[in-house]
Motif scaffolding. Structure first.
Motif, PDB file in Angstrom:
ATOM      1  N   ALA A   1      -4.951 -22.227 -40.732  1.00  0.00           N
ATOM      2  CA  ALA A   1      -5.465 -21.959 -39.396  1.00  0.00           C
ATOM      3  C   ALA A   1      -6.963 -21.702 -39.393  1.00  0.00           C
ATOM      4  O   ALA A   1      -7.601 -21.762 -38.357  1.00  0.00           O
ATOM      5  N   ALA A   2      -7.552 -21.384 -40.562  1.00  0.00           N
ATOM      6  CA  ALA A   2      -8.979 -21.095 -40.624  1.00  0.00           C
ATOM      7  C   ALA A   2      -9.837 -22.354 -40.701  1.00  0.00           C
ATOM      8  O   ALA A   2     -11.050 -22.278 -40.623  1.00  0.00           O
ATOM      9  N   ASP A   3      -9.234 -23.518 -40.892  1.00  0.00           N
ATOM     10  CA  ASP A   3     -10.003 -24.748 -40.971  1.00  0.00           C
ATOM     11  C   ASP A   3     -10.692 -25.028 -39.641  1.00  0.00           C
ATOM     12  O   ASP A   3     -10.104 -24.866 -38.578  1.00  0.00           O
ATOM     13  N   PRO A   4     -11.935 -25.495 -39.675  1.00  0.00           N
ATOM     14  CA  PRO A   4     -12.608 -25.846 -38.421  1.00  0.00           C
ATOM     15  C   PRO A   4     -12.006 -27.099 -37.794  1.00  0.00           C
ATOM     16  O   PRO A   4     -11.534 -27.986 -38.493  1.00  0.00           O
ATOM     17  N   ARG A   5     -12.032 -27.134 -36.463  1.00  0.00           N
ATOM     18  CA  ARG A   5     -11.595 -28.310 -35.723  1.00  0.00           C
ATOM     19  C   ARG A   5     -12.761 -28.866 -34.931  1.00  0.00           C
ATOM     20  O   ARG A   5     -13.607 -28.127 -34.445  1.00  0.00           O
ATOM     21  N   THR A   6     -12.762 -30.178 -34.771  1.00  0.00           N
ATOM     22  CA  THR A   6     -13.641 -30.815 -33.801  1.00  0.00           C
ATOM     23  C   THR A   6     -12.777 -31.288 -32.649  1.00  0.00           C
ATOM     24  O   THR A   6     -11.798 -32.001 -32.851  1.00  0.00           O
ATOM     25  N   ILE A   7     -13.131 -30.857 -31.449  1.00  0.00           N
ATOM     26  CA  ILE A   7     -12.393 -31.243 -30.247  1.00  0.00           C
ATOM     27  C   ILE A   7     -13.259 -32.241 -29.490  1.00  0.00           C
ATOM     28  O   ILE A   7     -14.346 -31.905 -29.004  1.00  0.00           O
ATOM     29  N   ARG A   8     -12.797 -33.473 -29.430  1.00  0.00           N
ATOM     30  CA  ARG A   8     -13.528 -34.541 -28.744  1.00  0.00           C
ATOM     31  C   ARG A   8     -12.855 -34.836 -27.417  1.00  0.00           C
ATOM     32  O   ARG A   8     -11.641 -35.074 -27.360  1.00  0.00           O
ATOM     33  N   ILE A   9     -13.626 -34.828 -26.337  1.00  0.00           N
ATOM     34  CA  ILE A   9     -13.100 -35.065 -24.997  1.00  0.00           C
ATOM     35  C   ILE A   9     -13.780 -36.290 -24.403  1.00  0.00           C
ATOM     36  O   ILE A   9     -15.009 -36.392 -24.389  1.00  0.00           O
ATOM     37  N   GLU A  10     -12.977 -37.225 -23.922  1.00  0.00           N
ATOM     38  CA  GLU A  10     -13.463 -38.396 -23.197  1.00  0.00           C
ATOM     39  C   GLU A  10     -12.855 -38.364 -21.797  1.00  0.00           C
ATOM     40  O   GLU A  10     -11.639 -38.301 -21.655  1.00  0.00           O
ATOM     41  N   ALA A  11     -13.709 -38.389 -20.797  1.00  0.00           N
ATOM     42  CA  ALA A  11     -13.265 -38.275 -19.404  1.00  0.00           C
ATOM     43  C   ALA A  11     -13.282 -39.645 -18.744  1.00  0.00           C
ATOM     44  O   ALA A  11     -14.309 -40.321 -18.742  1.00  0.00           O
ATOM     45  N   TYR A  12     -12.153 -40.040 -18.181  1.00  0.00           N
ATOM     46  CA  TYR A  12     -12.015 -41.352 -17.565  1.00  0.00           C
ATOM     47  C   TYR A  12     -11.629 -41.213 -16.090  1.00  0.00           C
ATOM     48  O   TYR A  12     -10.850 -40.329 -15.722  1.00  0.00           O
TER      49      TYR A  12
ATOM     50  N   TRP B   1     -17.890 -39.624 -19.289  1.00  0.00           N
ATOM     51  CA  TRP B   1     -18.689 -38.829 -20.222  1.00  0.00           C
ATOM     52  C   TRP B   1     -17.817 -38.442 -21.403  1.00  0.00           C
ATOM     53  O   TRP B   1     -16.586 -38.539 -21.353  1.00  0.00           O
ATOM     54  N   THR B   2     -18.480 -38.040 -22.480  1.00  0.00           N
ATOM     55  CA  THR B   2     -17.783 -37.532 -23.656  1.00  0.00           C
ATOM     56  C   THR B   2     -18.431 -36.220 -24.071  1.00  0.00           C
ATOM     57  O   THR B   2     -19.594 -35.943 -23.737  1.00  0.00           O
ATOM     58  N   ALA B   3     -17.676 -35.414 -24.776  1.00  0.00           N
ATOM     59  CA  ALA B   3     -18.198 -34.144 -25.283  1.00  0.00           C
ATOM     60  C   ALA B   3     -17.464 -33.796 -26.563  1.00  0.00           C
ATOM     61  O   ALA B   3     -16.295 -34.168 -26.742  1.00  0.00           O
ATOM     62  N   GLU B   4     -18.143 -33.090 -27.446  1.00  0.00           N
ATOM     63  CA  GLU B   4     -17.515 -32.608 -28.673  1.00  0.00           C
ATOM     64  C   GLU B   4     -17.791 -31.115 -28.825  1.00  0.00           C
ATOM     65  O   GLU B   4     -18.903 -30.651 -28.584  1.00  0.00           O
ATOM     66  N   VAL B   5     -16.751 -30.396 -29.216  1.00  0.00           N
ATOM     67  CA  VAL B   5     -16.844 -28.949 -29.399  1.00  0.00           C
ATOM     68  C   VAL B   5     -16.267 -28.609 -30.759  1.00  0.00           C
ATOM     69  O   VAL B   5     -15.213 -29.135 -31.142  1.00  0.00           O
ATOM     70  N   ARG B   6     -16.920 -27.741 -31.483  1.00  0.00           N
ATOM     71  CA  ARG B   6     -16.397 -27.281 -32.765  1.00  0.00           C
ATOM     72  C   ARG B   6     -15.654 -25.971 -32.547  1.00  0.00           C
ATOM     73  O   ARG B   6     -16.165 -25.051 -31.901  1.00  0.00           O
ATOM     74  N   ALA B   7     -14.456 -25.884 -33.097  1.00  0.00           N
ATOM     75  CA  ALA B   7     -13.677 -24.651 -33.078  1.00  0.00           C
ATOM     76  C   ALA B   7     -13.437 -24.241 -34.528  1.00  0.00           C
ATOM     77  O   ALA B   7     -12.895 -25.015 -35.315  1.00  0.00           O
ATOM     78  N   ASP B   8     -13.844 -23.042 -34.894  1.00  0.00           N
ATOM     79  CA  ASP B   8     -13.810 -22.639 -36.292  1.00  0.00           C
ATOM     80  C   ASP B   8     -12.406 -22.358 -36.820  1.00  0.00           C
ATOM     81  O   ASP B   8     -12.182 -22.377 -38.030  1.00  0.00           O
ATOM     82  N   ASP B   9     -11.467 -22.062 -35.924  1.00  0.00           N
ATOM     83  CA  ASP B   9     -10.110 -21.766 -36.368  1.00  0.00           C
ATOM     84  C   ASP B   9      -9.152 -21.958 -35.195  1.00  0.00           C
ATOM     85  O   ASP B   9      -9.555 -22.382 -34.106  1.00  0.00           O
ATOM     86  N   ALA B  10      -7.877 -21.652 -35.429  1.00  0.00           N
ATOM     87  CA  ALA B  10      -6.864 -21.861 -34.397  1.00  0.00           C
ATOM     88  C   ALA B  10      -7.141 -21.005 -33.167  1.00  0.00           C
ATOM     89  O   ALA B  10      -6.943 -21.444 -32.025  1.00  0.00           O
TER      90      ALA B  10
ATOM     91  N   PRO C   1     -20.330 -32.839 -17.946  1.00  0.00           N
ATOM     92  CA  PRO C   1     -19.622 -32.826 -19.224  1.00  0.00           C
ATOM     93  C   PRO C   1     -19.393 -31.406 -19.725  1.00  0.00           C
ATOM     94  O   PRO C   1     -20.182 -30.502 -19.474  1.00  0.00           O
ATOM     95  N   ILE C   2     -18.292 -31.261 -20.445  1.00  0.00           N
ATOM     96  CA  ILE C   2     -17.962 -29.967 -21.050  1.00  0.00           C
ATOM     97  C   ILE C   2     -19.068 -29.565 -22.019  1.00  0.00           C
ATOM     98  O   ILE C   2     -19.538 -30.376 -22.812  1.00  0.00           O
ATOM     99  N   GLN C   3     -19.456 -28.305 -21.982  1.00  0.00           N
ATOM    100  CA  GLN C   3     -20.488 -27.811 -22.893  1.00  0.00           C
ATOM    101  C   GLN C   3     -19.841 -27.012 -24.019  1.00  0.00           C
ATOM    102  O   GLN C   3     -18.832 -26.346 -23.811  1.00  0.00           O
TER     103      GLN C   3
END
Length: 208
Positions: free
Chosen positions: A185-196, A39-48, A205-207
């Motif tokens: 540090a205030a820039d948003p991040r996208t965290i993409r997770i691929e589970a193998y 499975w894959t999942a994506e999470v947005r993190a607004d800052d550090a 999958p991560i929510q």
């Protein structure tokens, strides 16, 4: 993962992912390309801080034997993410980039698995992993390897591939423009997770 981590995963309480010696099963580039995640999942993190908080939530579902491969350009937040994992695992504070020592071991303060933090940037191949002897700690620790894609996969039959993308927030049509030169540090991040692998087959999958 643990029975009810904030990430929304669960597991059967086993001892962790299977471990294979690096020389037993070298995964070539074509093999990795053919591999499909459970499975894959994506999470947005607004800052550090949000990046650290999500990693701490994810850590609640990790166990000894888990291998995490952490990717992202300079400034994307790899060390910040690992600091959050350390907080969630309850290991000794003081996580910094392991660039100049290759491996740092952060012992658990709560009776859980240690955190092994690796920088594989200067390793040219999977074969060089033998020199830093990750196999001796893999089964009893949570192992996080920065810049490890294409190098550490033979260590375990299961892993989480985690990619951090730090966005400028600018839009070009429907495409988000990514810029890795800034370190705000205030820039948003996208965290993409691929589970193998089998460790993650029956995990939800991560929510976000």
């Amino acid at each position: 993962m643990a029975s009810e981590p904030a990430a929304g995963a669960e597991h059967d309480g086993g001892t962790g992912a299977g471990v294979a010696r690096a020389g037993d099963a070298r995964a070539g580039e074509q093999g990795l390309l053919r591999e499909r995640p459970a499975w894959t999942a994506e999470v947005r993190a607004d800052d550090a801080e949000a990046t650290r908080a999500f990693a701490a939530r994810l850590a609640a579902g990790l166990r000894a034997g888990d291998l995490l491969v952490l990717s992202g350009e300079l400034g994307a937040g790899k060390t910040t993410f690992t600091q959050g994992l350390g907080e969630g695992l309850g290991v000794r504070p003081g996580i910094i980039s392991p660039t100049f020592v290759l491996v740092r071991i952060h012992p658990s303060l709560v009776g859980g698995p240690d955190l092994v933090h690796v920088d594989a940037y200067r390793l040219d191949s999977a074969g060089e992993l033998d020199d830093i002897d990750l196999e001796s700690t893999l089964a009893t620790s949570v192992t996080v390897v920065e810049w490890g894609r294409g190098k550490v996969e033979p260590l375990s039959d299961s892993r989480l591939d985690i990619t951090l993308l730090r966005a400028t927030g600018e839009q070009a049509g429907d495409e988000l423009v990514f810029d890795f030169e800034e370190t705000d540090a205030a820039d948003p991040r996208t965290i993409r997770i691929e589970a193998y692998g089998p460790r993650w087959q029956d995990v939800r999958p991560i929510q976000p």
